[in-house]
Design a protein around this motif. Structure first.
Motif: not given
Length: 183
Positions: A76-88
């Motif tokens: 989901t978009e929320a899961a992708i957002r979480g992955k992006v935060s982790a990558w950041e």
């Protein structure tokens, strides 16, 4: 200067065909969407297209590591957002001059969000979003190049429509390849 990926891959790894196919499909979607963002004047739909260009780029990166694809649950978009935060937090976007929480800013332009934000200076916002799209997509493509190797990556680029290859994509691919040989 473009940032280096957060997890250097010493040599290209063998890539399973479904992973390559899914990654290629998502990169082609990202590039086509980015092409239209670059063509357009700052109109309301242009901002949501900037969101989708990075969204497909994120998904291509996830596909390249086997996190999404055939037989896998879609994120989901929320899961992708979480992955992006982790990558950041892991430094993937270090040295890119991206604002912290840039995906949150892009998410404001998701077509699913109603009403869309009011933009005071559409031209300035367009230029800002275009810089974010360029930087984010180049960061992901650099990692995908390292993951798949130059030959596989160039096959993906060659599958892009010619109008994309002849514009921003050729320039960015050359920059990424040059950067990868220097590191």
């Amino acid at each position: 200067m473009l940032a280096r990926s957060f997890q250097p891959v010493p040599a290209p790894l063998p890539v399973q065909r479904p992973v390559l196919h899914t990654t290629m499909k998502l990169l082609l979607n990202a590039w086509s969407t980015e092409y239209y963002v670059r063509l357009a004047d700052p109109r309301p739909y242009t901002f949501s297209q900037a969101y989708y260009a990075t969204y497909f780029s994120f998904k291509a990166l996830l596909a390249s590591v086997g996190a999404i694809g055939e037989g896998k649950e879609l994120l989901t978009e929320a899961a992708i957002r979480g992955k992006v935060s982790a990558w950041e937090s892991m430094g993937m976007y270090r040295d890119t001059n991206l604002p912290k929480g840039f995906f949150e800013e892009l998410a404001l332009y998701s077509p699913l969000l109603v009403p869309q934000p009011v933009v005071e200076d559409p031209k300035a916002e367009y230029e800002r979003l275009l810089r974010i799209v360029e930087t984010v997509c180049a960061s992901h493509e650099r990692y995908i190049l390292q993951k798949f190797g130059e030959a596989q990556y160039l096959r993906i680029v060659e599958a892009a429509p010619l109008h994309s290859q002849d514009t921003f994509l050729l320039e960015r691919t050359n920059r990424i390849l040059l950067n990868s040989t220097l590191s």
